[in-house]
Design an enzyme around this catalytic site. Sequence first.
Site, PDB file in Angstrom:
ATOM      1  N   HIS A   1     -21.287 -25.369  27.076  1.00 32.29           N
ATOM      2  CA  HIS A   1     -21.230 -24.866  28.438  1.00 32.29           C
ATOM      3  C   HIS A   1     -20.431 -23.570  28.507  1.00 32.29           C
ATOM      4  CE1 HIS A   1     -17.526 -27.389  28.197  1.00 32.29           C
ATOM      5  NE2 HIS A   1     -17.010 -26.364  28.867  1.00 32.29           N
TER       6      HIS A   1
ATOM      7  N   GLU B   1     -19.843 -24.974  33.653  1.00 30.72           N
ATOM      8  CA  GLU B   1     -18.727 -25.778  34.144  1.00 30.72           C
ATOM      9  C   GLU B   1     -18.018 -24.993  35.233  1.00 30.72           C
ATOM     10  OE1 GLU B   1     -14.220 -26.540  32.757  1.00 30.72           O
ATOM     11  OE2 GLU B   1     -15.724 -26.960  31.204  1.00 30.72           O
TER      12      GLU B   1
ATOM     13  N   HIS C   1     -21.837 -11.905  32.226  1.00 26.10           N
ATOM     14  CA  HIS C   1     -22.712 -12.561  33.195  1.00 26.10           C
ATOM     15  C   HIS C   1     -23.337 -13.817  32.610  1.00 26.10           C
ATOM     16  CE1 HIS C   1     -25.543  -9.868  30.981  1.00 26.10           C
ATOM     17  NE2 HIS C   1     -26.348 -10.902  31.079  1.00 26.10           N
TER      18      HIS C   1
ATOM     19  N   GLU D   1     -27.653 -12.863  35.862  1.00 23.96           N
ATOM     20  CA  GLU D   1     -28.881 -12.139  35.558  1.00 23.96           C
ATOM     21  C   GLU D   1     -30.054 -13.112  35.641  1.00 23.96           C
ATOM     22  OE1 GLU D   1     -30.630  -9.281  32.014  1.00 23.96           O
ATOM     23  OE2 GLU D   1     -29.124 -10.785  31.519  1.00 23.96           O
TER      24      GLU D   1
END
Length: 139
Positions: A5, A55, A73, A116
């Site tokens: 994550h 997370e 990003h 994005e």
Amino acid sequence: MKYLHTMVRISDIDASLDFYCNKLGLREVRRIDRPEGRYTLIFLAAPGDEEAQVELTYNYDPEAYGEGRNFGHLAYEVDNIYESCRRLMDGGVTINRPPRDGRMAFIRSPDNISIELLQKGQALPAAEPWASMPNTRKW
């Protein structure tokens, strides 16, 4: 090695879940509340891709996080970039970098995390209003 994550800090659980779940389309897969540690962790994933998670970390004690631009990003592939951007705009999300090329757009979370959006497969043909839409703020 396996990707698990990416963690981003949030300042408002409700605003963040509205953005990430209701507008972006992610789903909550688990939550860990640790009042003794004064934080809550909320794990989100795109439907069908539950192994790649975001997370959201909410710390009970307020703290100014800034824009997080040094983070870079998050990126998500979408089936139709124009439909995704229209749905987000209709939900009140600013399209900071419109998909003028039919391939890529940028938006920001309530905590200014850049996200994005990338068109799945080949770029779509240029179309209005996207082709002539200027950038808005930073992305």
